[in-house]
Structures are given as structure tokens and as C-alpha cells.
Design a protein around this motif. Structure first.
Motif, PDB file in Angstrom:
ATOM      1  N   ILE A  30       8.556  -4.134   2.351  1.00  0.00           N
ATOM      2  CA  ILE A  30       7.867  -5.014   1.398  1.00  0.00           C
ATOM      3  C   ILE A  30       7.037  -4.181   0.419  1.00  0.00           C
ATOM      4  N   LEU A  31       6.397  -3.148   0.913  1.00  0.00           N
ATOM      5  CA  LEU A  31       5.632  -2.268   0.021  1.00  0.00           C
ATOM      6  C   LEU A  31       6.531  -1.640  -1.036  1.00  0.00           C
ATOM      7  N   VAL A  32       7.720  -1.216  -0.618  1.00  0.00           N
ATOM      8  CA  VAL A  32       8.658  -0.612  -1.560  1.00  0.00           C
ATOM      9  C   VAL A  32       9.070  -1.632  -2.616  1.00  0.00           C
ATOM     10  N   HIS A  33       9.323  -2.857  -2.191  1.00  0.00           N
ATOM     11  CA  HIS A  33       9.706  -3.907  -3.144  1.00  0.00           C
ATOM     12  C   HIS A  33       8.585  -4.173  -4.145  1.00  0.00           C
ATOM     13  N   LEU A  34       7.357  -4.052  -3.693  1.00  0.00           N
ATOM     14  CA  LEU A  34       6.212  -4.290  -4.579  1.00  0.00           C
ATOM     15  C   LEU A  34       5.881  -3.064  -5.426  1.00  0.00           C
ATOM     16  N   GLY A  35       6.491  -1.933  -5.091  1.00  0.00           N
ATOM     17  CA  GLY A  35       6.217  -0.709  -5.827  1.00  0.00           C
ATOM     18  C   GLY A  35       4.845  -0.146  -5.554  1.00  0.00           C
ATOM     19  N   VAL A  36       4.338  -0.368  -4.351  1.00  0.00           N
ATOM     20  CA  VAL A  36       2.994   0.085  -3.976  1.00  0.00           C
ATOM     21  C   VAL A  36       3.101   1.222  -2.966  1.00  0.00           C
ATOM     22  N   ILE A  37       2.428   2.321  -3.240  1.00  0.00           N
ATOM     23  CA  ILE A  37       2.454   3.476  -2.336  1.00  0.00           C
ATOM     24  C   ILE A  37       1.225   3.488  -1.438  1.00  0.00           C
ATOM     25  N   ASP A  38       0.059   3.255  -2.045  1.00  0.00           N
ATOM     26  CA  ASP A  38      -1.195   3.268  -1.287  1.00  0.00           C
ATOM     27  C   ASP A  38      -1.782   1.853  -1.308  1.00  0.00           C
ATOM     28  N   PRO A  39      -1.388   0.993  -0.361  1.00  0.00           N
ATOM     29  CA  PRO A  39      -1.785  -0.419  -0.427  1.00  0.00           C
ATOM     30  C   PRO A  39      -3.264  -0.629  -0.144  1.00  0.00           C
ATOM     31  N   PRO A  40      -3.904  -1.514  -0.900  1.00  0.00           N
ATOM     32  CA  PRO A  40      -5.295  -1.881  -0.582  1.00  0.00           C
ATOM     33  C   PRO A  40      -5.331  -2.700   0.703  1.00  0.00           C
ATOM     34  N   ALA A  41      -6.502  -2.802   1.277  1.00  0.00           N
ATOM     35  CA  ALA A  41      -6.650  -3.479   2.567  1.00  0.00           C
ATOM     36  C   ALA A  41      -6.177  -4.928   2.519  1.00  0.00           C
ATOM     37  N   ARG A  42      -6.459  -5.617   1.431  1.00  0.00           N
ATOM     38  CA  ARG A  42      -6.064  -7.028   1.339  1.00  0.00           C
ATOM     39  C   ARG A  42      -4.540  -7.183   1.294  1.00  0.00           C
ATOM     40  N   LEU A  43      -3.859  -6.264   0.642  1.00  0.00           N
ATOM     41  CA  LEU A  43      -2.399  -6.341   0.596  1.00  0.00           C
ATOM     42  C   LEU A  43      -1.808  -6.077   1.970  1.00  0.00           C
ATOM     43  N   GLU A  44      -2.358  -5.107   2.670  1.00  0.00           N
ATOM     44  CA  GLU A  44      -1.873  -4.852   4.030  1.00  0.00           C
ATOM     45  C   GLU A  44      -2.048  -6.095   4.894  1.00  0.00           C
ATOM     46  N   LEU A  93       0.065 -16.611   0.412  1.00  0.00           N
ATOM     47  CA  LEU A  93      -0.876 -15.650   1.000  1.00  0.00           C
ATOM     48  C   LEU A  93      -1.376 -14.674  -0.066  1.00  0.00           C
ATOM     49  N   ALA A  94      -0.458 -14.224  -0.916  1.00  0.00           N
ATOM     50  CA  ALA A  94      -0.839 -13.298  -1.977  1.00  0.00           C
ATOM     51  C   ALA A  94      -1.774 -13.985  -2.979  1.00  0.00           C
ATOM     52  N   ALA A  95      -1.515 -15.258  -3.275  1.00  0.00           N
ATOM     53  CA  ALA A  95      -2.336 -15.994  -4.240  1.00  0.00           C
ATOM     54  C   ALA A  95      -3.753 -16.198  -3.726  1.00  0.00           C
ATOM     55  N   VAL A  96      -3.878 -16.546  -2.440  1.00  0.00           N
ATOM     56  CA  VAL A  96      -5.216 -16.733  -1.862  1.00  0.00           C
ATOM     57  C   VAL A  96      -5.990 -15.422  -1.907  1.00  0.00           C
ATOM     58  N   SER A  97      -5.314 -14.333  -1.576  1.00  0.00           N
ATOM     59  CA  SER A  97      -5.977 -13.030  -1.607  1.00  0.00           C
ATOM     60  C   SER A  97      -6.352 -12.648  -3.045  1.00  0.00           C
ATOM     61  N   ALA A  98      -5.479 -13.001  -3.999  1.00  0.00           N
ATOM     62  CA  ALA A  98      -5.750 -12.679  -5.406  1.00  0.00           C
ATOM     63  C   ALA A  98      -6.983 -13.401  -5.930  1.00  0.00           C
ATOM     64  N   ALA A  99      -7.310 -14.552  -5.346  1.00  0.00           N
ATOM     65  CA  ALA A  99      -8.491 -15.300  -5.773  1.00  0.00           C
ATOM     66  C   ALA A  99      -9.780 -14.571  -5.437  1.00  0.00           C
ATOM     67  N   TYR A 100      -9.682 -13.593  -4.528  1.00  0.00           N
ATOM     68  CA  TYR A 100     -10.872 -12.856  -4.098  1.00  0.00           C
ATOM     69  C   TYR A 100     -10.885 -11.404  -4.570  1.00  0.00           C
ATOM     70  N   ASP A 101      -9.770 -10.946  -5.130  1.00  0.00           N
ATOM     71  CA  ASP A 101      -9.659  -9.512  -5.390  1.00  0.00           C
ATOM     72  C   ASP A 101      -8.880  -9.263  -6.677  1.00  0.00           C
ATOM     73  N   GLU A 102      -9.445  -8.490  -7.593  1.00  0.00           N
ATOM     74  CA  GLU A 102      -8.804  -8.243  -8.879  1.00  0.00           C
ATOM     75  C   GLU A 102      -7.522  -7.421  -8.733  1.00  0.00           C
ATOM     76  N   GLU A 103      -7.529  -6.484  -7.801  1.00  0.00           N
ATOM     77  CA  GLU A 103      -6.324  -5.671  -7.589  1.00  0.00           C
ATOM     78  C   GLU A 103      -5.160  -6.536  -7.125  1.00  0.00           C
ATOM     79  N   MET A 104      -5.436  -7.469  -6.229  1.00  0.00           N
ATOM     80  CA  MET A 104      -4.402  -8.388  -5.765  1.00  0.00           C
ATOM     81  C   MET A 104      -3.991  -9.349  -6.881  1.00  0.00           C
ATOM     82  N   SER A 105      -4.943  -9.702  -7.730  1.00  0.00           N
ATOM     83  CA  SER A 105      -4.637 -10.576  -8.856  1.00  0.00           C
ATOM     84  C   SER A 105      -3.636  -9.909  -9.804  1.00  0.00           C
TER      85      SER A 105
END
Length: 229
Positions: free
Chosen positions: A136-150, A189-201
Motif C-alpha cells: 500500500i505504501l508503494v501504491h501511495l508513493g510514500v517511502i517514509d510514512p507519517p504515524a497517522r498514515l501507518e 479512514l484516510a479522510a478522517v485522518s486528513a481532517a486532523y493532519d495536513e500531511e494526510m490531507s
């Protein structure tokens, strides 16, 4: 009457045959309900010969589980092309293909079986979860995921497991509906997290930017808008 000479299998070939036979039996019934005698009979060999290759059912179960775990982990591998929602939907279809094919064994693994609780079994289960997480990380293109994404990804992987187990109990909800629902769950799940975090947004905007009008993420948005209106 015809006669023939049975070909003698090599050690590794025989081990792989027994693993395949055991996996087939474990896929139809809980491993607790499958005896060494049944495995020997299905393989066309004697009970003592099974013990020649495996010390007991536990070791054979673990070997069969290892093959199944590798198969299941492979279901999360998907070409990194096209909208994310469509990719996740294909992954979920392959995931439920596995669950459908190996129902009792999958259920026994997650709920309790002859090898559950052993360090080898726990490591195999964790390897599948980690493989799903990494993909999933590869699909998102994220190498160093933030805690909320994990948190989002690992929560979603656990949700997929529990959803599959509930579906196996009675198959009361059509499988296709659960596959699309799990894709919706990831977006939610991603949307709820994005409401609290700019990186997730930012990450969520990137997910939605590539989504077509007929994609699963768009479908979820339309359903939510309809509920709010």
C-alpha cells in the motif's frame, strides 16, 4: 491387467507434495479436524512415511501455512498504474479469492488452530500483514510514512481480516459488496485522518485527483453527499 513402476520421489519433491496435500485438506476443513492418516491416504503413502518427512502435524501445518502465507502476500502485488481506487479493488478481489478457496484454513489461522501461538506461525501472519502494508505504501508513493498514515494502513489491513472472517461465518453479505466496501473503508479512514493532519490531507487530495468519475472513491463521495442532502 496392466502393471507399472511407481516413480520414486526425491526428498524435497515428496515434502512439497505433502505440503500441497495438507494445504488442500486444511482449505476444506479446520486443521484440527484433519488427521495424519488422512494426509497420508490423500498422498498415497503410509502414515510412518509422513513422519519421515515431518516430525508431526504441527510442523506440516506450519509448512503448509508458509506456502499459503506466501500466496496470500502475493495477492497484494498490483501494477502501479491507474487510479488507486481501482488498484485496491483488484487487490480485494484477489484477497477474497484466497479466502474463498481456503476458508477453513484461513479461519483456523486467524481464530485458533494447531499451530496458532507458535513463534513460526505468528511470524508468518505478521509477514502477510507487513507485505500488505508495504504494498500500500508503494501504491501511495510514500517511502517514509507519517504515524497517522501507518495507523490508517494497519487499521485497514486488520479490518480486511475481520471482514473476511465475518463473511466466512455465513456469507450473508454478497462478497462483491464487501470488496468495494473495503476500498471505501480505506478512503474513509484516510479522510478522517486528513481532517486532523495536513500531511494526510495532502495525501488524500493526491488520491482523489487521479480518481475517475466511475471510480470507487468517487462512488463513496456520491453516496456520502446523497446521505447529507
Amino acid at each position: 491387467m496392466t502393471t507399472g513402476v511407481r516413480r520414486r520421489m526425491g526428498v524435497e519433491e515428496r515434502r512439497q507434495q505433502l505440503i500441497g496435500v495438507a494445504l488442500e485438506l486444511f482449505s476444506r476443513r479446520s486443521p484440527d479436524d484433519v488427521s495424519i492418516d488422512e494426509i497420508a491416504s490423500a498422498a498415497g503413502i503410509s502414515r510412518p512415511l509422513v513422519y519421515h518427512y515431518f516430525p508431526g502435524k504441527l510442523s506440516l501445518y506450519e509448512a503448509a501455512l508458509k506456502r499459503a502465507a506466501e500466496d496470500l502476500a502475493g495477492r497484494f502485488v498490483e501494477p502501479h498504474e491507474g487510479p488507486l481506487g481501482a488498484r485496491l479493488l483488484r487487490v480485494m478481489r484477489r484477497y477474497f479469492d484466497f479466502v474463498d478457496e481456503h476458508g477453513p484454513g484461513f479461519s483456523a489461522l486467524m481464530r485458533g488452530g494447531p499451530a496458532v501461538g507458535s513463534s513460526a506461525t505468528n511470524a508468518l501472519i505478521d509477514s502477510v500483514r507487513q507485505a500488505a502494508y508495504d504494498q500500500i505504501l508503494v501504491h501511495l508513493g510514500v517511502i517514509d510514512p507519517p504515524a497517522r498514515l501507518e495507523l490508517v494502513i494497519r487499521s485497514w489491513v486488520s479490518l480486511a481480516e475481520s471482514t473476511a472472517l465475518i463473511w466466512l461465518d455465513g456469507r450473508d453479505i454478497p462478497r462483491a459488496e464487501l470488496e468495494i466496501q473495503l476500498v471505501h473503508d480505506f478512503a474513509a479512514l484516510a479522510a478522517v485522518s486528513a481532517a486532523y493532519d495536513e500531511e494526510m490531507s495532502t495525501l488524500l487530495r493526491g488520491m482523489l485527483k487521479e480518481e475517475p468519475a466511475d471510480g470507487p472513491f468517487t462512488d463513496l463521495l456520491n453516496r456520502l453527499i446523497a446521505l447529507a442532502s
